[in-house]
Design a protein around this motif. Structure first.
Motif, short mmCIF file in Angstrom:
data_model
loop_
_atom_site.label_atom_id
_atom_site.label_comp_id
_atom_site.label_asym_id
_atom_site.label_seq_id
_atom_site.Cartn_x
_atom_site.Cartn_y
_atom_site.Cartn_z
N GLN A 94 0.83 -1.20 0.00
CA GLN A 94 0.00 0.00 0.00
C GLN A 94 0.87 1.26 0.00
OE1 GLN A 94 -2.60 0.29 3.37
NE2 GLN A 94 -3.58 2.16 2.63
N MET A 95 1.95 1.24 0.76
CA MET A 95 2.86 2.38 0.83
C MET A 95 3.52 2.63 -0.53
SD MET A 95 6.38 2.79 2.99
CE MET A 95 7.19 1.58 1.95
N LEU A 96 4.00 1.58 -1.18
CA LEU A 96 4.62 1.74 -2.50
C LEU A 96 3.62 2.24 -3.53
CD1 LEU A 96 6.90 -1.42 -2.55
CD2 LEU A 96 7.60 0.97 -2.28
N HIS A 97 2.39 1.79 -3.43
CA HIS A 97 1.35 2.28 -4.34
C HIS A 97 1.09 3.76 -4.10
CE1 HIS A 97 -2.83 3.03 -5.69
NE2 HIS A 97 -2.41 2.32 -6.73
N GLU A 98 1.04 4.17 -2.85
CA GLU A 98 0.82 5.58 -2.53
C GLU A 98 1.99 6.44 -3.02
OE1 GLU A 98 0.41 8.56 1.27
OE2 GLU A 98 -0.01 6.45 1.57
N MET A 99 3.20 5.93 -2.84
CA MET A 99 4.37 6.67 -3.31
C MET A 99 4.35 6.82 -4.82
SD MET A 99 7.33 5.06 -0.87
CE MET A 99 8.68 5.65 -1.86
N SER A 100 3.95 5.77 -5.53
CA SER A 100 3.98 5.81 -7.00
C SER A 100 2.82 6.62 -7.58
CB SER A 100 3.99 4.40 -7.58
OG SER A 100 2.79 3.73 -7.26
N THR A 101 1.76 6.79 -6.85
CA THR A 101 0.64 7.58 -7.37
C THR A 101 0.63 8.99 -6.78
OG1 THR A 101 -0.82 6.63 -5.69
CG2 THR A 101 -0.82 5.58 -7.86
N VAL A 102 0.44 9.09 -5.49
CA VAL A 102 0.32 10.40 -4.84
C VAL A 102 1.66 11.13 -4.83
CG1 VAL A 102 -0.32 11.58 -2.71
CG2 VAL A 102 -1.61 9.58 -3.45
N GLY A 103 2.72 10.45 -4.45
CA GLY A 103 4.03 11.08 -4.37
C GLY A 103 4.52 11.60 -5.71
N VAL A 104 4.42 10.76 -6.73
CA VAL A 104 4.84 11.18 -8.07
C VAL A 104 3.94 12.30 -8.58
CG1 VAL A 104 5.06 10.43 -10.48
CG2 VAL A 104 5.92 8.98 -8.64
N GLY A 105 2.65 12.20 -8.31
CA GLY A 105 1.73 13.27 -8.72
C GLY A 105 2.06 14.60 -8.07
N MET A 106 2.38 14.58 -6.79
CA MET A 106 2.75 15.82 -6.10
C MET A 106 4.04 16.40 -6.67
SD MET A 106 1.83 15.37 -2.08
CE MET A 106 3.01 14.08 -1.83
N ALA A 107 5.02 15.56 -6.89
CA ALA A 107 6.30 16.04 -7.41
C ALA A 107 6.12 16.65 -8.80
CB ALA A 107 7.31 14.90 -7.45
N ILE A 108 5.34 15.99 -9.64
CA ILE A 108 5.11 16.50 -11.00
C ILE A 108 4.33 17.81 -10.95
CG2 ILE A 108 3.83 16.06 -13.14
CD1 ILE A 108 4.72 13.12 -12.87
N SER A 109 3.30 17.89 -10.12
CA SER A 109 2.48 19.11 -10.08
C SER A 109 3.28 20.30 -9.53
CB SER A 109 1.21 18.88 -9.27
OG SER A 109 1.52 18.58 -7.93
N VAL A 110 4.11 20.09 -8.52
CA VAL A 110 4.93 21.19 -8.01
C VAL A 110 5.93 21.65 -9.06
CG1 VAL A 110 6.72 21.76 -6.31
CG2 VAL A 110 4.66 20.60 -5.58
N THR A 111 6.56 20.71 -9.74
CA THR A 111 7.53 21.06 -10.78
C THR A 111 6.84 21.75 -11.95
OG1 THR A 111 8.85 19.16 -10.10
CG2 THR A 111 9.38 20.15 -12.22
N ALA A 112 5.66 21.31 -12.32
CA ALA A 112 4.92 21.95 -13.41
C ALA A 112 4.50 23.38 -13.03
CB ALA A 112 3.70 21.12 -13.77
N ALA A 113 4.04 23.56 -11.80
CA ALA A 113 3.67 24.91 -11.34
C ALA A 113 4.89 25.83 -11.35
CB ALA A 113 3.05 24.84 -9.95
N TRP A 114 6.03 25.31 -10.92
CA TRP A 114 7.26 26.09 -10.95
C TRP A 114 7.65 26.44 -12.39
CZ3 TRP A 114 11.86 24.07 -13.10
CH2 TRP A 114 12.98 24.89 -12.96
N GLY A 115 7.49 25.49 -13.31
CA GLY A 115 7.81 25.74 -14.72
C GLY A 115 6.92 26.81 -15.32
N VAL A 116 5.63 26.77 -15.01
CA VAL A 116 4.71 27.80 -15.50
C VAL A 116 5.08 29.15 -14.92
CG1 VAL A 116 2.30 28.58 -15.41
CG2 VAL A 116 2.82 26.20 -15.97
N PHE A 117 5.38 29.18 -13.62
CA PHE A 117 5.78 30.43 -12.97
C PHE A 117 7.03 31.02 -13.64
CE2 PHE A 117 8.48 32.46 -9.73
CZ PHE A 117 7.68 33.54 -9.42
N CYS A 118 8.04 30.19 -13.89
CA CYS A 118 9.26 30.66 -14.54
C CYS A 118 8.99 31.15 -15.96
CB CYS A 118 10.32 29.56 -14.54
SG CYS A 118 11.05 29.26 -12.93
N ALA A 119 8.14 30.46 -16.69
CA ALA A 119 7.82 30.87 -18.06
C ALA A 119 7.09 32.21 -18.07
CB ALA A 119 6.97 29.80 -18.74
N VAL A 120 6.14 32.40 -17.18
CA VAL A 120 5.42 33.67 -17.11
C VAL A 120 6.37 34.79 -16.70
CG1 VAL A 120 3.63 34.92 -15.81
CG2 VAL A 120 3.16 32.63 -16.69
N LEU A 121 7.21 34.53 -15.74
CA LEU A 121 8.16 35.53 -15.29
C LEU A 121 9.14 35.91 -16.40
CD1 LEU A 121 8.84 37.14 -12.77
CD2 LEU A 121 10.46 35.36 -12.17
#
Length: 136
Positions: A94-121
């Motif tokens: 269950q922990m590995l499943h959570e890491m592969s879904t929620v953890g990866v999703g959080m990392a991607i969304s934070v990095t994507a938000a940062w990328g959009v912020f940098c592009a707009v700036l």
């Protein structure tokens, strides 16, 4: 349970890249500062180390908050194996499943938000530079 481990791993990699970029930029800037441009600062430039510093802050801030939240709920404990999900094989899956879904999703969304912020700036900076050139 351990979703913060994936952004923590990304934060470690980003920190290493940030330190390397900062060192490289200092090596490039130090001869310029030794010349006659002693009073020029790098504060107004959007360097890679500055951008990576923003991403690093976002990632480490999220990791610290999530680790505290998991500690508060008893999912992270101060004694080995440190993650309560490591106690049984069913919880590990269950922990590995959570890491592969929620953890990866959080990392991607934070990095994507940062990328959009940098592009707009970057677009805003280019627009300002263009308007300054027209005025001059």
């Amino acid at each position: 349970m351990a979703c913060f481990v994936v952004p923590a791993a990304e934060a470690i990699v980003v920190t290493a890249v940030y330190l390397a970029a900062k060192k490289r930029e200092m090596k490039i800037e130090s001869p310029k500062l030794a010349d006659e441009n002693k009073f020029e600062s790098n504060e107004n430039k959007l360097t890679w180390s500055k951008r990576l510093g923003w991403l690093m802050g976002l990632l480490w801030g999220g990791v610290v908050l999530l680790a505290f939240e998991h500690f508060w709920h008893g999912e992270v404990v101060p004694f080995p194996p440190f993650l309560s999900a490591m106690a049984t094989p069913e919880d590990k899956a269950q922990m590995l499943h959570e890491m592969s879904t929620v953890g990866v999703g959080m990392a991607i969304s934070v990095t994507a938000a940062w990328g959009v912020f940098c592009a707009v700036l970057e677009a805003k900076v280019k627009k300002i530079k263009k308007s300054v050139r027209k005025e001059a």
